[in-house]
Scaffold this active site. Sequence first.
Site, mmCIF file in Angstrom:
data_model
loop_
_atom_site.group_PDB
_atom_site.id
_atom_site.type_symbol
_atom_site.label_atom_id
_atom_site.label_comp_id
_atom_site.label_asym_id
_atom_site.label_seq_id
_atom_site.Cartn_x
_atom_site.Cartn_y
_atom_site.Cartn_z
ATOM 1 N N PRO A 240 0.817 -1.221 0.000
ATOM 2 C CA PRO A 240 0.000 0.000 0.000
ATOM 3 C C PRO A 240 0.849 1.269 0.000
ATOM 4 O O PRO A 240 0.330 2.365 -0.175
ATOM 5 C CB PRO A 240 -0.806 -0.123 1.303
ATOM 6 N N ASP B 188 -11.762 1.795 -23.870
ATOM 7 C CA ASP B 188 -11.959 1.694 -22.420
ATOM 8 C C ASP B 188 -11.601 3.012 -21.728
ATOM 9 O O ASP B 188 -10.774 3.775 -22.225
ATOM 10 C CB ASP B 188 -11.040 0.601 -21.835
ATOM 11 N N ARG C 69 -5.172 -7.602 -20.662
ATOM 12 C CA ARG C 69 -6.052 -6.896 -21.617
ATOM 13 C C ARG C 69 -5.251 -6.064 -22.613
ATOM 14 O O ARG C 69 -5.706 -5.797 -23.717
ATOM 15 C CB ARG C 69 -7.022 -5.954 -20.874
ATOM 16 N N GLU D 247 2.115 -8.402 8.567
ATOM 17 C CA GLU D 247 2.229 -6.940 8.721
ATOM 18 C C GLU D 247 3.094 -6.335 7.625
ATOM 19 O O GLU D 247 3.372 -5.142 7.633
ATOM 20 C CB GLU D 247 2.828 -6.599 10.098
HETATM 21 N N1 SAM Z 1 1.458 -2.929 7.512
HETATM 22 C C1 SAM Z 1 1.459 -2.684 6.097
HETATM 23 C C2 SAM Z 1 1.265 -1.199 5.825
HETATM 24 O O1 SAM Z 1 0.429 -0.584 6.487
HETATM 25 O O2 SAM Z 1 1.902 -0.666 4.899
HETATM 26 C C3 SAM Z 1 0.351 -3.446 5.400
HETATM 27 C C4 SAM Z 1 0.536 -4.917 5.394
HETATM 28 S S1 SAM Z 1 -0.779 -5.754 4.559
HETATM 29 C C5 SAM Z 1 -1.761 -6.287 5.890
HETATM 30 C C6 SAM Z 1 -0.029 -7.216 3.976
HETATM 31 C C7 SAM Z 1 0.391 -7.190 2.524
HETATM 32 O O3 SAM Z 1 -0.740 -6.970 1.700
HETATM 33 C C8 SAM Z 1 1.365 -6.116 2.124
HETATM 34 O O4 SAM Z 1 2.698 -6.434 2.440
HETATM 35 C C9 SAM Z 1 1.134 -6.016 0.630
HETATM 36 O O5 SAM Z 1 1.866 -6.997 -0.077
HETATM 37 C C10 SAM Z 1 -0.344 -6.335 0.499
HETATM 38 N N2 SAM Z 1 -1.174 -5.107 0.329
HETATM 39 C C11 SAM Z 1 -1.975 -4.561 1.248
HETATM 40 N N3 SAM Z 1 -2.584 -3.472 0.771
HETATM 41 C C12 SAM Z 1 -2.152 -3.322 -0.493
HETATM 42 C C13 SAM Z 1 -2.413 -2.354 -1.507
HETATM 43 N N4 SAM Z 1 -3.237 -1.325 -1.312
HETATM 44 N N5 SAM Z 1 -1.800 -2.505 -2.704
HETATM 45 C C14 SAM Z 1 -0.957 -3.539 -2.918
HETATM 46 N N6 SAM Z 1 -0.666 -4.482 -1.982
HETATM 47 C C15 SAM Z 1 -1.252 -4.374 -0.793
#
Ligand code: SAM
Length: 241
Positions: free
Chosen positions: A88, A167, A152, A115
């Site tokens: 994220p 699109d 796509r 996490e």
């Molecule tokens: N503690 C982290 C943070 O707040 O940045 C989030 C960890 S999340 C619970 C676990 C995993 O989900 C991340 O390491 C990532 O690979 C994936 N993930 C979660 N949200 C994402 C997003 N918006 N885009 C891409 N991958 C995501």
Amino acid sequence: MEIDILTLIPGAFQGVFSESILGNALKQGILKVNLISFREYGEGKHRVVDDAAFGGGPGMILKPGPLTTAIRDIRNTGKAAPIVGLTPQGVKLTQNLLREMSHMPRIVLVCGRYEGFDERIRREFDLEISLGDYVLSGGEIAAMVFVDAMARLLPGTVGDKASVEQDSFYDGPLDHPQYTRPSEWEGLSTPQVLAEGNHSKISNWRKAQGLLKTAVRRPDLFCRLNLGGKEKEHLRDCLVE
Ligand code: SAM
């Protein structure tokens, strides 16, 4: 294109990767996806890949050793590829980014869990991509979104190339309004211009309606469009009507 996906749960991809447009693209070899479990790189008899956070706090963190070794192994085999961490905290996935990356012969996607990544893993990433400002439980769904949207854009995945080119976001604006039969439904009729058979008029109408829709729904996007004289003219005609 070849996409390698490093994940702890390769089984999560089965349904999405075997059905419909994406399933066909994979079957036809337009796109090749390799699912690699980095559990294989885990430590000890139990193949441990995570541990508690230094400094305390909830949840488990992906250890640097196993994932770094897995990434380096992948980097050293096959065609050169950017290593993309799904997180994220990355840059937002957009159609523009997908288009830029659609020319690459190979991409490696790394799915986090728990996490997230120990910060020292991040130096292995060439790019970090996020689906948006919200948190998923793992990178697998982000990887599926990336692969589906990328497929796509690859020639042959969608039968009619024009369908991808019209699109939303492909050229900037949102897609124009779409209608199908019946022409009258619950007191609502389809626009007259679509029934007249004048293709140039239909095309101009669609362009203008797409721009109008963008201006109303996504003013942020509209402001970034680089409109030419013709497009401004279509928009003016459509507003006057
Ligand atoms: N503690 C982290 C943070 O707040 O940045 C989030 C960890 S999340 C619970 C676990 C995993 O989900 C991340 O390491 C990532 O690979 C994936 N993930 C979660 N949200 C994402 C997003 N918006 N885009 C891409 N991958 C995501």
